[in-house]
Design a protein around this motif. Structure first.
Motif, short mmCIF file in Angstrom:
data_model
loop_
_atom_site.label_atom_id
_atom_site.label_comp_id
_atom_site.label_asym_id
_atom_site.label_seq_id
_atom_site.Cartn_x
_atom_site.Cartn_y
_atom_site.Cartn_z
N GLY A 2 0.83 -1.20 0.00
CA GLY A 2 0.00 0.00 0.00
C GLY A 2 0.86 1.25 0.00
N THR A 3 0.45 2.27 0.72
CA THR A 3 1.23 3.50 0.84
C THR A 3 1.76 3.59 2.26
OG1 THR A 3 -0.87 4.67 1.22
CG2 THR A 3 0.05 4.76 -1.00
N LEU A 4 2.88 2.88 2.47
CA LEU A 4 3.47 2.71 3.80
C LEU A 4 2.43 2.12 4.76
CD1 LEU A 4 5.51 6.05 4.07
CD2 LEU A 4 6.33 3.77 3.41
N SER A 5 1.64 1.17 4.25
CA SER A 5 0.50 0.65 5.00
C SER A 5 0.82 -0.67 5.70
CB SER A 5 -0.69 0.46 4.06
OG SER A 5 -0.92 1.61 3.28
N SER A 6 1.06 -1.74 4.96
CA SER A 6 1.37 -3.04 5.56
C SER A 6 2.88 -3.25 5.59
CB SER A 6 0.71 -4.17 4.77
OG SER A 6 1.25 -4.26 3.47
N GLN A 7 3.38 -3.79 6.69
CA GLN A 7 4.81 -4.01 6.87
C GLN A 7 5.04 -5.44 7.37
OE1 GLN A 7 6.80 -1.57 5.84
NE2 GLN A 7 5.06 -0.17 5.54
N SER A 8 5.92 -6.17 6.67
CA SER A 8 6.22 -7.56 7.04
C SER A 8 7.73 -7.76 7.07
CB SER A 8 5.60 -8.54 6.05
OG SER A 8 4.20 -8.48 6.09
N THR A 9 8.21 -8.36 8.14
CA THR A 9 9.64 -8.58 8.33
C THR A 9 9.91 -10.05 8.57
OG1 THR A 9 9.69 -6.43 9.46
CG2 THR A 9 11.68 -7.78 9.60
N ALA A 10 10.99 -10.57 7.99
CA ALA A 10 11.38 -11.97 8.21
C ALA A 10 12.88 -12.05 8.43
CB ALA A 10 10.98 -12.84 7.02
N ILE A 11 13.29 -13.00 9.26
CA ILE A 11 14.70 -13.28 9.52
C ILE A 11 15.00 -14.68 9.01
CG2 ILE A 11 16.52 -13.40 11.24
CD1 ILE A 11 15.21 -10.66 11.13
N LEU A 12 16.01 -14.77 8.12
CA LEU A 12 16.40 -16.03 7.51
C LEU A 12 17.85 -16.33 7.84
CD1 LEU A 12 15.15 -15.31 3.85
CD2 LEU A 12 13.77 -16.01 5.81
N SER A 13 18.21 -17.61 7.82
CA SER A 13 19.61 -18.00 8.03
C SER A 13 19.89 -19.30 7.31
CB SER A 13 19.91 -18.16 9.52
OG SER A 13 21.25 -18.58 9.72
N ASN A 14 21.17 -19.49 6.96
CA ASN A 14 21.57 -20.78 6.40
C ASN A 14 21.97 -21.76 7.50
OD1 ASN A 14 24.07 -19.72 7.10
ND2 ASN A 14 24.62 -19.21 4.98
N GLU A 15 21.74 -21.38 8.74
CA GLU A 15 21.95 -22.25 9.88
C GLU A 15 20.62 -22.47 10.60
OE1 GLU A 15 24.97 -20.76 12.45
OE2 GLU A 15 26.43 -20.48 10.84
N ARG A 16 20.36 -23.71 10.98
CA ARG A 16 19.10 -23.98 11.69
C ARG A 16 19.17 -23.59 13.15
NH1 ARG A 16 15.66 -29.71 12.03
NH2 ARG A 16 13.87 -28.79 13.18
N TYR A 17 20.35 -23.76 13.77
CA TYR A 17 20.49 -23.49 15.20
C TYR A 17 21.63 -22.50 15.43
CZ TYR A 17 17.91 -27.92 15.42
OH TYR A 17 16.98 -28.90 15.25
N TRP A 18 21.50 -21.69 16.49
CA TRP A 18 22.62 -20.91 17.01
C TRP A 18 22.37 -20.59 18.48
CZ3 TRP A 18 20.14 -18.12 12.81
CH2 TRP A 18 19.22 -17.16 13.21
#
Length: 389
Positions: A373-389
């Motif tokens: 939209g116009t600065l309306s919906s915001q979605s953030t995700a964190i990804l990694s090539n490691e399953r655990y840390w």
């Protein structure tokens, strides 16, 4: 499985099609091409797909013809439409469906031929306006959506002393990344002066402050992480995902310089258990140059009003202090209407280590952030090539 989502689901396959211009193809056709490539990249067949997440600005019931065209019978269907952030917003429902056992393989997919299918464009704009009423703004006939983003840019300038030159730094950094990406639509050199001298569209945003108008399709496949050892490609794990919506119309924002990314970002990072220092790659939805400044601040990479200094002197360009929009972004790589899915695809490529000249060395953790939209919906995700840390 644990009660959280951290590391429980992996991105197993990615695919794209029709990037730039897809003359002669429909949106459904290039979507199917990208979907087929993503499924094959995951080492699966379309018969293995029992979950679907998709939406389109051109059809309110888009998931149904996609299911029909692909010939699948999913037990999980997600078709929430939040604009350009949709394909990141689809992550959390898909993760929960996989964790619960409702399905085993989720295909997230999108396709648009907005550049090549120019016919009927005015009628399409009118139809969308009827489906998406904005009663506080439409009577004034703004040049949507750029007028809204220009308003946010003007406010940031007024409050923090931001200049058009700071905005131009964002465009030039994106182009420098695009020059390292053979898929990018715009790869010719670009200077600060060229951005400043380009045709004004909606003050203070000029032509080169605006995203591209392209065709393109993208897709990715999600599986439970216990299947990651079976994958033909390097698995990329999901550690956090959050979506926030505070408004539809920009005139309803409490502060034109603060978006709901200030909520989605911290929630995703807390879920993942990471700090800003852990982030190696940052992929931001840059429909306009002001987006990058706002999201750098709202996501906490710098304080409010400090993003102009953060991006100066190539701060987010290749060789800068933070790798941002490494494919060239919506400003120089691709922008087929709703860009969010391509942010995630680029992050997966970076974490797989397959990006050639633009590869960020030893990239381990990526943040992906979508806007709708116009600065309306915001979605953030964190990804990694490691399953655990």
């Amino acid at each position: 499985m644990s009660d959280g989502i951290k590391g429980e689901v992996a991105i197993a396959g990615i695919g794209t099609a029709g990037l730039g211009e897809a003359d002669g193809y429909t949106e459904m056709e290039i979507l199917a091409q990208a979907a087929t490539r993503a499924v094959a990249d995951a080492g699966l067949s379309m018969a293995d797909i029992d979950g679907i997440a998709t939406c389109s600005s051109s059809a309110t019931m888009w998931a149904m013809p996609v299911v029909e065209y692909l010939g699948i019978r999913p037990s999980f269907i997600e078709s929430t439409m939040l604009g350009g952030s949709s394909f990141l917003a689809h992550l959390l429902p898909a993760i929960l469906a996989l964790k619960s056992g409702q399905c085993n393989a989720v295909l997230v997919c999108y396709g648009s031929t907005q550049r090549s299918a120019q016919f009927g464009r005015k009628d399409g704009v009118r139809a969308r306006a009827m489906l998406d009423p904005q009663p506080y703004e439409q009577p004034y006939q703004p040049l949507s959506p750029i007028t809204s983003y220009a308003l946010a840019a003007q406010r940031h300038m007024h409050a923090y002393g931001t200049t058009r030159r700071h905005l131009a730094e964002v465009a030039v950094a994106a182009r420098r990344w695009a020059q390292l990406n053979p898929e990018a639509a715009k790869r010719d050199p670009l200077s600060i002066d060229e951005v400043l001298g380009s045709r004004m569209i909606s003050d203070p945003l000029s032509l080169l402050d605006c995203c591209l108008v392209t065709d393109g399709a993208g897709a990715y496949v999600l599986l439970r992480s216990d299947r990651a050892t079976e994958l033909p490609q390097k698995a990329v794990y999901l550690h956090g995902a959050a979506t926030a919506v505070w408004n539809r119309q920009i005139s309803s924002m409490h502060d034109l310089t603060v978006t709901a990314a200030a909520e989605s970002g911290p929630r995703a990072m807390k879920m993942a258990g990471v700090t800003h220092k852990d982030i190696d790659v940052l992929e931001l939805y840059d429909a306009f140059t002001i987006n990058t400044l706002l999201f750098l601040e709202d996501l906490g990479f710098c304080k409010k009003g400090e993003a102009p200094d953060f991006v100066e002197h190539g701060g987010i360009a290749p060789g800068g202090h933070l790798a941002v929009n490494t494919n060239g972004g919506g400003l120089s790589c691709i922008h087929p209407g709703m860009y969010g899915i391509f942010l995630l695809i680029e992050a997966v490529r970076q974490l797989r280590g397959v990006c050639g000249e633009r590869q960020v060395p030893e990239a381990r953790i990526a943040m992906v952030h979508g806007n709708g939209g116009t600065l309306s919906s915001q979605s953030t995700a964190i990804l990694s090539n490691e399953r655990y840390w």
